[in-house]
Design an enzyme around this catalytic site. Structure first.
Site, PDB file in Angstrom:
ATOM      1  N   LYS A   1      99.471  71.784 -36.167  1.00 31.36           N
ATOM      2  CA  LYS A   1      99.163  70.370 -36.370  1.00 31.36           C
ATOM      3  C   LYS A   1      97.671  70.185 -36.558  1.00 31.36           C
ATOM      4  O   LYS A   1      97.239  69.375 -37.372  1.00 31.36           O
ATOM      5  CB  LYS A   1      99.619  69.559 -35.153  1.00 31.36           C
ATOM      6  CG  LYS A   1     101.113  69.453 -34.975  1.00 31.36           C
ATOM      7  CD  LYS A   1     101.419  68.332 -33.974  1.00 31.36           C
ATOM      8  CE  LYS A   1     102.395  68.757 -32.897  1.00 31.36           C
ATOM      9  NZ  LYS A   1     101.696  69.363 -31.742  1.00 31.36           N
TER      10      LYS A   1
ATOM     11  N   ARG B   1     106.838  82.583 -32.304  1.00 31.75           N
ATOM     12  CA  ARG B   1     106.563  81.449 -33.186  1.00 31.75           C
ATOM     13  C   ARG B   1     106.988  81.786 -34.597  1.00 31.75           C
ATOM     14  O   ARG B   1     106.915  82.946 -35.006  1.00 31.75           O
ATOM     15  CB  ARG B   1     105.051  81.191 -33.247  1.00 31.75           C
ATOM     16  CG  ARG B   1     104.485  80.414 -32.126  1.00 31.75           C
ATOM     17  CD  ARG B   1     102.977  80.296 -32.319  1.00 31.75           C
ATOM     18  NE  ARG B   1     102.607  79.044 -32.949  1.00 31.75           N
ATOM     19  CZ  ARG B   1     102.491  77.904 -32.286  1.00 31.75           C
ATOM     20  NH1 ARG B   1     102.715  77.855 -30.998  1.00 31.75           N
ATOM     21  NH2 ARG B   1     102.141  76.797 -32.909  1.00 31.75           N
TER      22      ARG B   1
ATOM     23  N   GLU C   1     103.540  67.653 -28.495  1.00 32.22           N
ATOM     24  CA  GLU C   1     102.417  66.774 -28.205  1.00 32.22           C
ATOM     25  C   GLU C   1     102.287  65.827 -29.402  1.00 32.22           C
ATOM     26  O   GLU C   1     102.254  66.288 -30.547  1.00 32.22           O
ATOM     27  CB  GLU C   1     101.129  67.594 -28.044  1.00 32.22           C
ATOM     28  CG  GLU C   1      99.945  66.695 -27.727  1.00 32.22           C
ATOM     29  CD  GLU C   1      98.628  67.452 -27.546  1.00 32.22           C
ATOM     30  OE1 GLU C   1      98.605  68.673 -27.709  1.00 32.22           O
ATOM     31  OE2 GLU C   1      97.629  66.760 -27.247  1.00 32.22           O
TER      32      GLU C   1
HETATM   33  P1  ATP Z   1     100.634  72.988 -33.026  1.00 35.45           P
HETATM   34  O1  ATP Z   1      99.578  74.034 -32.892  1.00 35.45           O
HETATM   35  O2  ATP Z   1     101.186  72.893 -34.386  1.00 35.45           O
HETATM   36  O3  ATP Z   1     100.239  71.677 -32.443  1.00 35.45           O
HETATM   37  P2  ATP Z   1     102.000  73.427 -30.631  1.00 35.45           P
HETATM   38  O4  ATP Z   1     102.724  74.610 -30.131  1.00 35.45           O
HETATM   39  O5  ATP Z   1     100.747  73.028 -29.950  1.00 35.45           O
HETATM   40  O6  ATP Z   1     101.821  73.579 -32.163  1.00 35.45           O
HETATM   41  P3  ATP Z   1     103.614  71.371 -29.608  1.00 35.45           P
HETATM   42  O7  ATP Z   1     103.611  69.972 -30.068  1.00 35.45           O
HETATM   43  O8  ATP Z   1     103.070  71.664 -28.283  1.00 35.45           O
HETATM   44  O9  ATP Z   1     102.911  72.181 -30.730  1.00 35.45           O
HETATM   45  O10 ATP Z   1     105.028  72.047 -29.795  1.00 35.45           O
HETATM   46  C1  ATP Z   1     106.261  71.583 -29.323  1.00 35.45           C
HETATM   47  C2  ATP Z   1     107.168  72.770 -29.274  1.00 35.45           C
HETATM   48  O11 ATP Z   1     107.288  73.375 -30.562  1.00 35.45           O
HETATM   49  C3  ATP Z   1     106.638  73.829 -28.344  1.00 35.45           C
HETATM   50  O12 ATP Z   1     107.701  74.244 -27.500  1.00 35.45           O
HETATM   51  C4  ATP Z   1     106.161  74.901 -29.245  1.00 35.45           C
HETATM   52  O13 ATP Z   1     106.266  76.153 -28.649  1.00 35.45           O
HETATM   53  C5  ATP Z   1     107.078  74.755 -30.450  1.00 35.45           C
HETATM   54  N1  ATP Z   1     106.437  75.278 -31.641  1.00 35.45           N
HETATM   55  C6  ATP Z   1     105.274  74.884 -32.186  1.00 35.45           C
HETATM   56  N2  ATP Z   1     104.961  75.638 -33.261  1.00 35.45           N
HETATM   57  C7  ATP Z   1     105.970  76.531 -33.402  1.00 35.45           C
HETATM   58  C8  ATP Z   1     106.242  77.592 -34.324  1.00 35.45           C
HETATM   59  N3  ATP Z   1     105.405  77.886 -35.311  1.00 35.45           N
HETATM   60  N4  ATP Z   1     107.381  78.289 -34.163  1.00 35.45           N
HETATM   61  C9  ATP Z   1     108.228  77.999 -33.172  1.00 35.45           C
HETATM   62  N5  ATP Z   1     108.041  77.026 -32.272  1.00 35.45           N
HETATM   63  C10 ATP Z   1     106.920  76.293 -32.376  1.00 35.45           C
HETATM   64 MG    MG Z   2      99.600  71.869 -28.974  1.00 39.14          MG
END
Ligand code: ATP
Ligand code: MG
Length: 547
Positions: free
Chosen positions: A266, A256, A31
């Site tokens: 983020k 994760r 995102e």
């Molecule tokens: P954040 O909370 O940092 O925004 P998110 O999972 O909401 O993390 P996205 O932008 O939706 O972030 O993530 C894109 C991809 O990265 C998703 O497939 C998510 O599962 C993966 N991802 C995010 N954080 C991690 C992590 N700590 N370890 C492994 N994969 C991750």
């Molecule tokens: Mg997210």
């Protein structure tokens, strides 16, 4: 060359290929609501890694369904970071590219009596959802006819209702043991300008509805996501089972990445940036990819780190030492130079030469890299901690009347300690041993230590930023992370650096005995050099397993 990784996802892909799957297609779906962090690197290395290994392709797909939080700045930053890690994508594509299709599928669900417009407030929806032990309550609007729902949904799209007036919900099962299946919201009203579609839409699809459809439309062979989506998989499957798509990707979850002494979200990084706790998304203390890059981390080190942590279903926080280990390993071959971080002046009382130049290789184990010249004169700087008036046991550096070798230079003997009125040491007056020059030493002296130094006549004053962990706590949580901030995470010193390191086009150096450093990508200039310490040299860490 396909790497021989054998995690459960690669095993699954191998078996799908053996069963006739005709190609691997993955996606990395961030995102654009912030910068990527090292947790994302795990997902990137996995998605792009398997596609590379099995001759497939990977979409970079922006999941941009929440106009309030997303922006082009974040899209550009994410593109830059994925590119920096060394991967090439299909696209990029955007969930917003599919808004028309998504809308048509929503109408299809309505026509099939699988979705309805619900006028309950967000609060009421939450309150009637039930709990893990109690079923939810059906919405009074659940019985609306397909025709009425279609009419209302079109009016939602046409902008006839205010934000929050109603939503489109899936009609599944308010008694499902899985809370995600209790008539989840599929569309909501948001009168907001979207970074790509502008004001074309005022209704936006929810993640669970959007993601599976984008996966299907792009022909994703393996939709790899993190474990918190395991409970959403039934909804992923329900949506695809109830609309007319001819392809249904499998969702596979992995754990994760968590890392000690940092948060991994983020949203929390945004709080640090917006609250002025750090200098920006690329603050070198942040575990964003932009921050790591600015700290001097190279993509190969991040990829190596991701390879070592592997892919499993078990949640844990990786030790910071593992990352440091990968950084040092990658930077081992960086050119070496001398910099004095806490300078103490040394005057050589018997040195009368002028314009003497000493030769030194850029890397003692890589002589093919060539070398640089060090000037030598009667006034030098050494590290303040390399002299002790009353040395502790086994101290191998300079002491009153003791001797030490200057790296690539001569042996010196300390004859006098000059102090100011406060009793602080201001200068050492030393004698150098003319016949002890490195490479042609005939002095027969055996000093116990070798220290680094710079020539005061040519050294360049530089700002050096010594970076420590951003958090004091190994496990900062969303609730505690503010109070866990390490207030000493940035220490700036005025150092004296040998001129060749400043003049060189190379950004990464090992400064002898003090660590790996990089020229700051924002603030460094030849006139005003600024170096960040990437990682210290200390290395007591020994990874148990792995090559
Ligand atoms: P954040 O909370 O940092 O925004 P998110 O999972 O909401 O993390 P996205 O932008 O939706 O972030 O993530 C894109 C991809 O990265 C998703 O497939 C998510 O599962 C993966 N991802 C995010 N954080 C991690 C992590 N700590 N370890 C492994 N994969 C991750
Ligand atoms: Mg997210």
């Amino acid at each position: 060359m396909a790497e021989d990784l054998t995690d459960f996802i690669r095993q699954r892909i191998r078996s799908d290929l053996a069963d006739g799957l005709d190609g691997v297609v993955t996606r990395f779906p961030p995102e654009p609501n912030g910068y990527l962090h090292i947790g994302h690197a795990k997902s990137i290395c996995l998605n792009f890694g398997v596609a590379e290994e099995f001759g497939g392709k990977t979409y970079l797909r922006f999941d941009d369904t929440n106009p309030l939080k997303e922006s082009d700045e974040f899209v550009d930053a994410i593109v830059r970071d994925v590119e920096w890690l060394g991967f090439r994508w299909e696209g990029p594509t955007f969930a917003s590219d599919y808004f028309d299709e998504l809308y048509r599928f929503a109408e299809q669900l309505i026509e099939r009596d699988k979705a309805y417009v619900c006028d309950l407030s967000a609060e009421r929806i939450r309150a009637t959802r039930g709990t893990l032990t109690e079923p939810g309550t059906e919405s009074p609007w659940r019985g609306r006819s397909a025709a009425e729902n279609l009419h209302l949904f079109r009016r939602m799209k046409a902008g006839e209702f205010a934000d929050g007036a109603c939503v489109l919900r899936a009609k599944i099962d308010m008694a499902s043991p899985n809370l995600n299946m209790r008539d989840p919201v599929l569309y909501r009203i948001r009168h907001a300008t979207h970074h790509r579609t502008g004001d074309a839409w005022c209704i936006y699809p929810m993640y669970d509805f959007t993601h599976c459809i984008c996966d299907a439309l792009e022909g994703i062979s393996h939709s790899l996501c993190t474990l918190e989506f395991e409970d959403h998989r039934p909804l992923y499957d329900w949506v695809l089972d109830n609309i007319a798509v001819n392809y249904h990707p499998p969702q596979i979850e992995f754990s994760r990445l968590g890392l000690e002494y940092t948060v991994m979200s983020k949203r929390l990084f945004a709080t640090l940036v917006d609250g002025g706790h750090v200098g920006g998304w690329d603050d070198p203390r942040m575990s964003t990819l932009a921050g790591l890059r600015r700290r001097g981390v190279r993509p190969a080190a991040v990829r190596e780190f991701c390879r070592r942590i592997g892919v499993t279903k078990s949640e844990n926080r990786v030790e910071l030492e593992m990352l440091d280990f990968c950084l040092r390993k990658d930077l081992q071959t960086a050119p070496r130079a001398m910099a004095v971080l806490d300078p103490l002046r040394v005057v050589l009382v018997n040195y009368e030469g002028g314009g003497e130049v000493l030769a030194a290789p850029w890397h003692p184990q890589h002589l093919e890299r060539g070398g640089r010249e060090l000037t030598f004169s009667s006034t030098l700087y050494i590290e303040r901690e390399d002299f002790k008036e009353t040395p502790p046991r086994k101290y191998r550096r300079l002491t009153p009347n003791g001797m030490v070798r200057l790296r690539y230079g001569y042996i010196i003997v300390c004859e006098e300690v000059v102090k100011n009125a406060n009793g602080d040491i201001e200068e050492l007056r030393c004698r150098y041993v003319p016949e002890s020059k490195s490479g042609s030493d005939s002095s027969n002296l055996k000093p116990k230590g070798v220290i680094h130094w710079v020539d005061a006549a040519t050294a360049v004053a530089a700002e050096v930023r010594l970076l420590e962990r951003l958090f004091d706590s190994a496990n900062p949580t969303p609730a505690t992370f503010r109070s866990a901030l390490n207030t000493n995470s940035l220490r700036t010193v005025q150092a004296q650096v040998e001129p060749a390191a400043v003049a060189s086009a190379e950004p990464h150096f090992q400064f002898e005995r003090t660590g790996y450093f990089v020229k700051d990508e924002r603030d460094h200039s030849a006139a005003q050099p600024v170096f960040n310490r990437t990682v210290s040299l200390r290395d007591s860490y020994n990874p148990k397993a792995g090559p």
